[in-house]
Design an enzyme around this catalytic site. Structure first.
Site, PDB file in Angstrom:
ATOM      1  N   HIS A  63       0.798  -1.224   0.000  1.00 21.16           N
ATOM      2  CA  HIS A  63       0.000   0.000   0.000  1.00 21.16           C
ATOM      3  C   HIS A  63       0.826   1.266   0.000  1.00 21.16           C
ATOM      4  O   HIS A  63       0.267   2.354  -0.066  1.00 21.16           O
ATOM      5  CB  HIS A  63      -1.052   0.047   1.130  1.00 21.16           C
ATOM      6  CG  HIS A  63      -2.046  -1.065   0.999  1.00 21.16           C
ATOM      7  ND1 HIS A  63      -2.734  -1.320  -0.162  1.00 21.16           N
ATOM      8  CD2 HIS A  63      -2.441  -2.023   1.871  1.00 21.16           C
ATOM      9  CE1 HIS A  63      -3.518  -2.364   0.017  1.00 21.16           C
ATOM     10  NE2 HIS A  63      -3.350  -2.828   1.233  1.00 21.16           N
TER      11      HIS A  63
ATOM     12  N   ASP B 179       4.422  -1.451  -3.792  1.00 25.20           N
ATOM     13  CA  ASP B 179       3.426  -2.095  -4.646  1.00 25.20           C
ATOM     14  C   ASP B 179       3.950  -2.279  -6.072  1.00 25.20           C
ATOM     15  O   ASP B 179       3.659  -3.282  -6.719  1.00 25.20           O
ATOM     16  CB  ASP B 179       2.112  -1.286  -4.661  1.00 25.20           C
ATOM     17  CG  ASP B 179       1.280  -1.521  -3.395  1.00 25.20           C
ATOM     18  OD1 ASP B 179       1.708  -2.315  -2.533  1.00 25.20           O
ATOM     19  OD2 ASP B 179       0.207  -0.906  -3.282  1.00 25.20           O
TER      20      ASP B 179
END
Ligand SMILES: [Zn+2]
Length: 225
Positions: A161, A166
């Protein structure tokens, strides 16, 4: 690479690309703003460079957004505004293919909206959405969030996140999906639209089953089974 027409979504695997990801103040493509953008450049299936920047969104970050991405107002108050960061991102990506998870309905909309707002031009880079690929390659999974795919492939999901973490995770997932696309089991149930390059789906109509382009209604190509 900015141009007069936006790049096209296609489904498949390429060895040279840029994975990117955004963190935002929320999920609305009309009112929310970017607070972080990160990217990993890949050449010959190997990560060669990274880009990451926090962005001052010139608005308060809602607490529920900070709870997800761990980016708080005091972290972005001295960061550059998105017009500057997006220009740096444009220089970083050049004309490479963009890759990301759920970018067709989320991230691409934000960067196209803001490129048009600042410069009256849009990103002409073609792009691949790994969400579409994972639904095709891993139909047995009930959830296709990036962390679900990382779990499936036993890829470490540390720092999930935040945008750069990511991107690194998504890059590894994309390489795995690229391998899966070559497997006979996946190929047997897969057809790529010859007109637009997106995955086709088996549909049923009045005269039985047929292949219909997943890009419908943008692309109306069909083929008999
Ligand atoms: Zn098509």
């Amino acid at each position: 690479m900015l141009g007069d027409t936006q790049g096209r979504k296609f489904d498949g695997y390429v060895t040279d690309y840029v994975v990117f990801d955004l963190e935002t103040t929320g999920i609305s493509c009309t009112t929310d703003r970017v607070i972080e953008i990160s990217a990993v450049k890949v050449q010959g299936a190997k990560a060669v460079d990274e880009f990451s920047a926090l962005v001052n969104p010139e608005m308060k970050i809602p607490f529920r957004a900070s709870q997800v991405n761990h980016i708080y107002d005091d972290m972005v108050k001295d960061a550059p505004v998105f017009e500057k960061v997006l220009a740096d991102f444009d220089a970083f990506i050049g004309d490479m293919v963009l890759v990301g998870h759920n970018i067709h309905t989320f991230d691409m909309k934000f960067i196209q909206r803001d490129a048009f707002l600042y410069w009256g031009r849009v990103f002409a880079n073609d792009y691949i959405d790994t969400l579409a690929l994972s639904r095709q390659c891993l139909p047995q999974l009930s959830n296709h969030k990036l962390t679900d795919l990382a779990n499936h492939y036993r890829i470490a999901a540390d720092g999930a996140h935040r945008a750069l973490a990511d991107c690194r995770m998504n890059q590894k997932v994309f390489e795995k999906l690229g391998e899966a696309l070559q497997s006979p089991a996946v190929k047997r149930n897969m057809k790529i639209c010859p007109r637009c390059g997106q995955l086709m789906r088996k549909r049923s109509g009045r005269f039985g089953e047929f292949w219909g382009c997943g890009g419908y209604p943008g692309c109306r190509y069909t083929e008999n089974i």
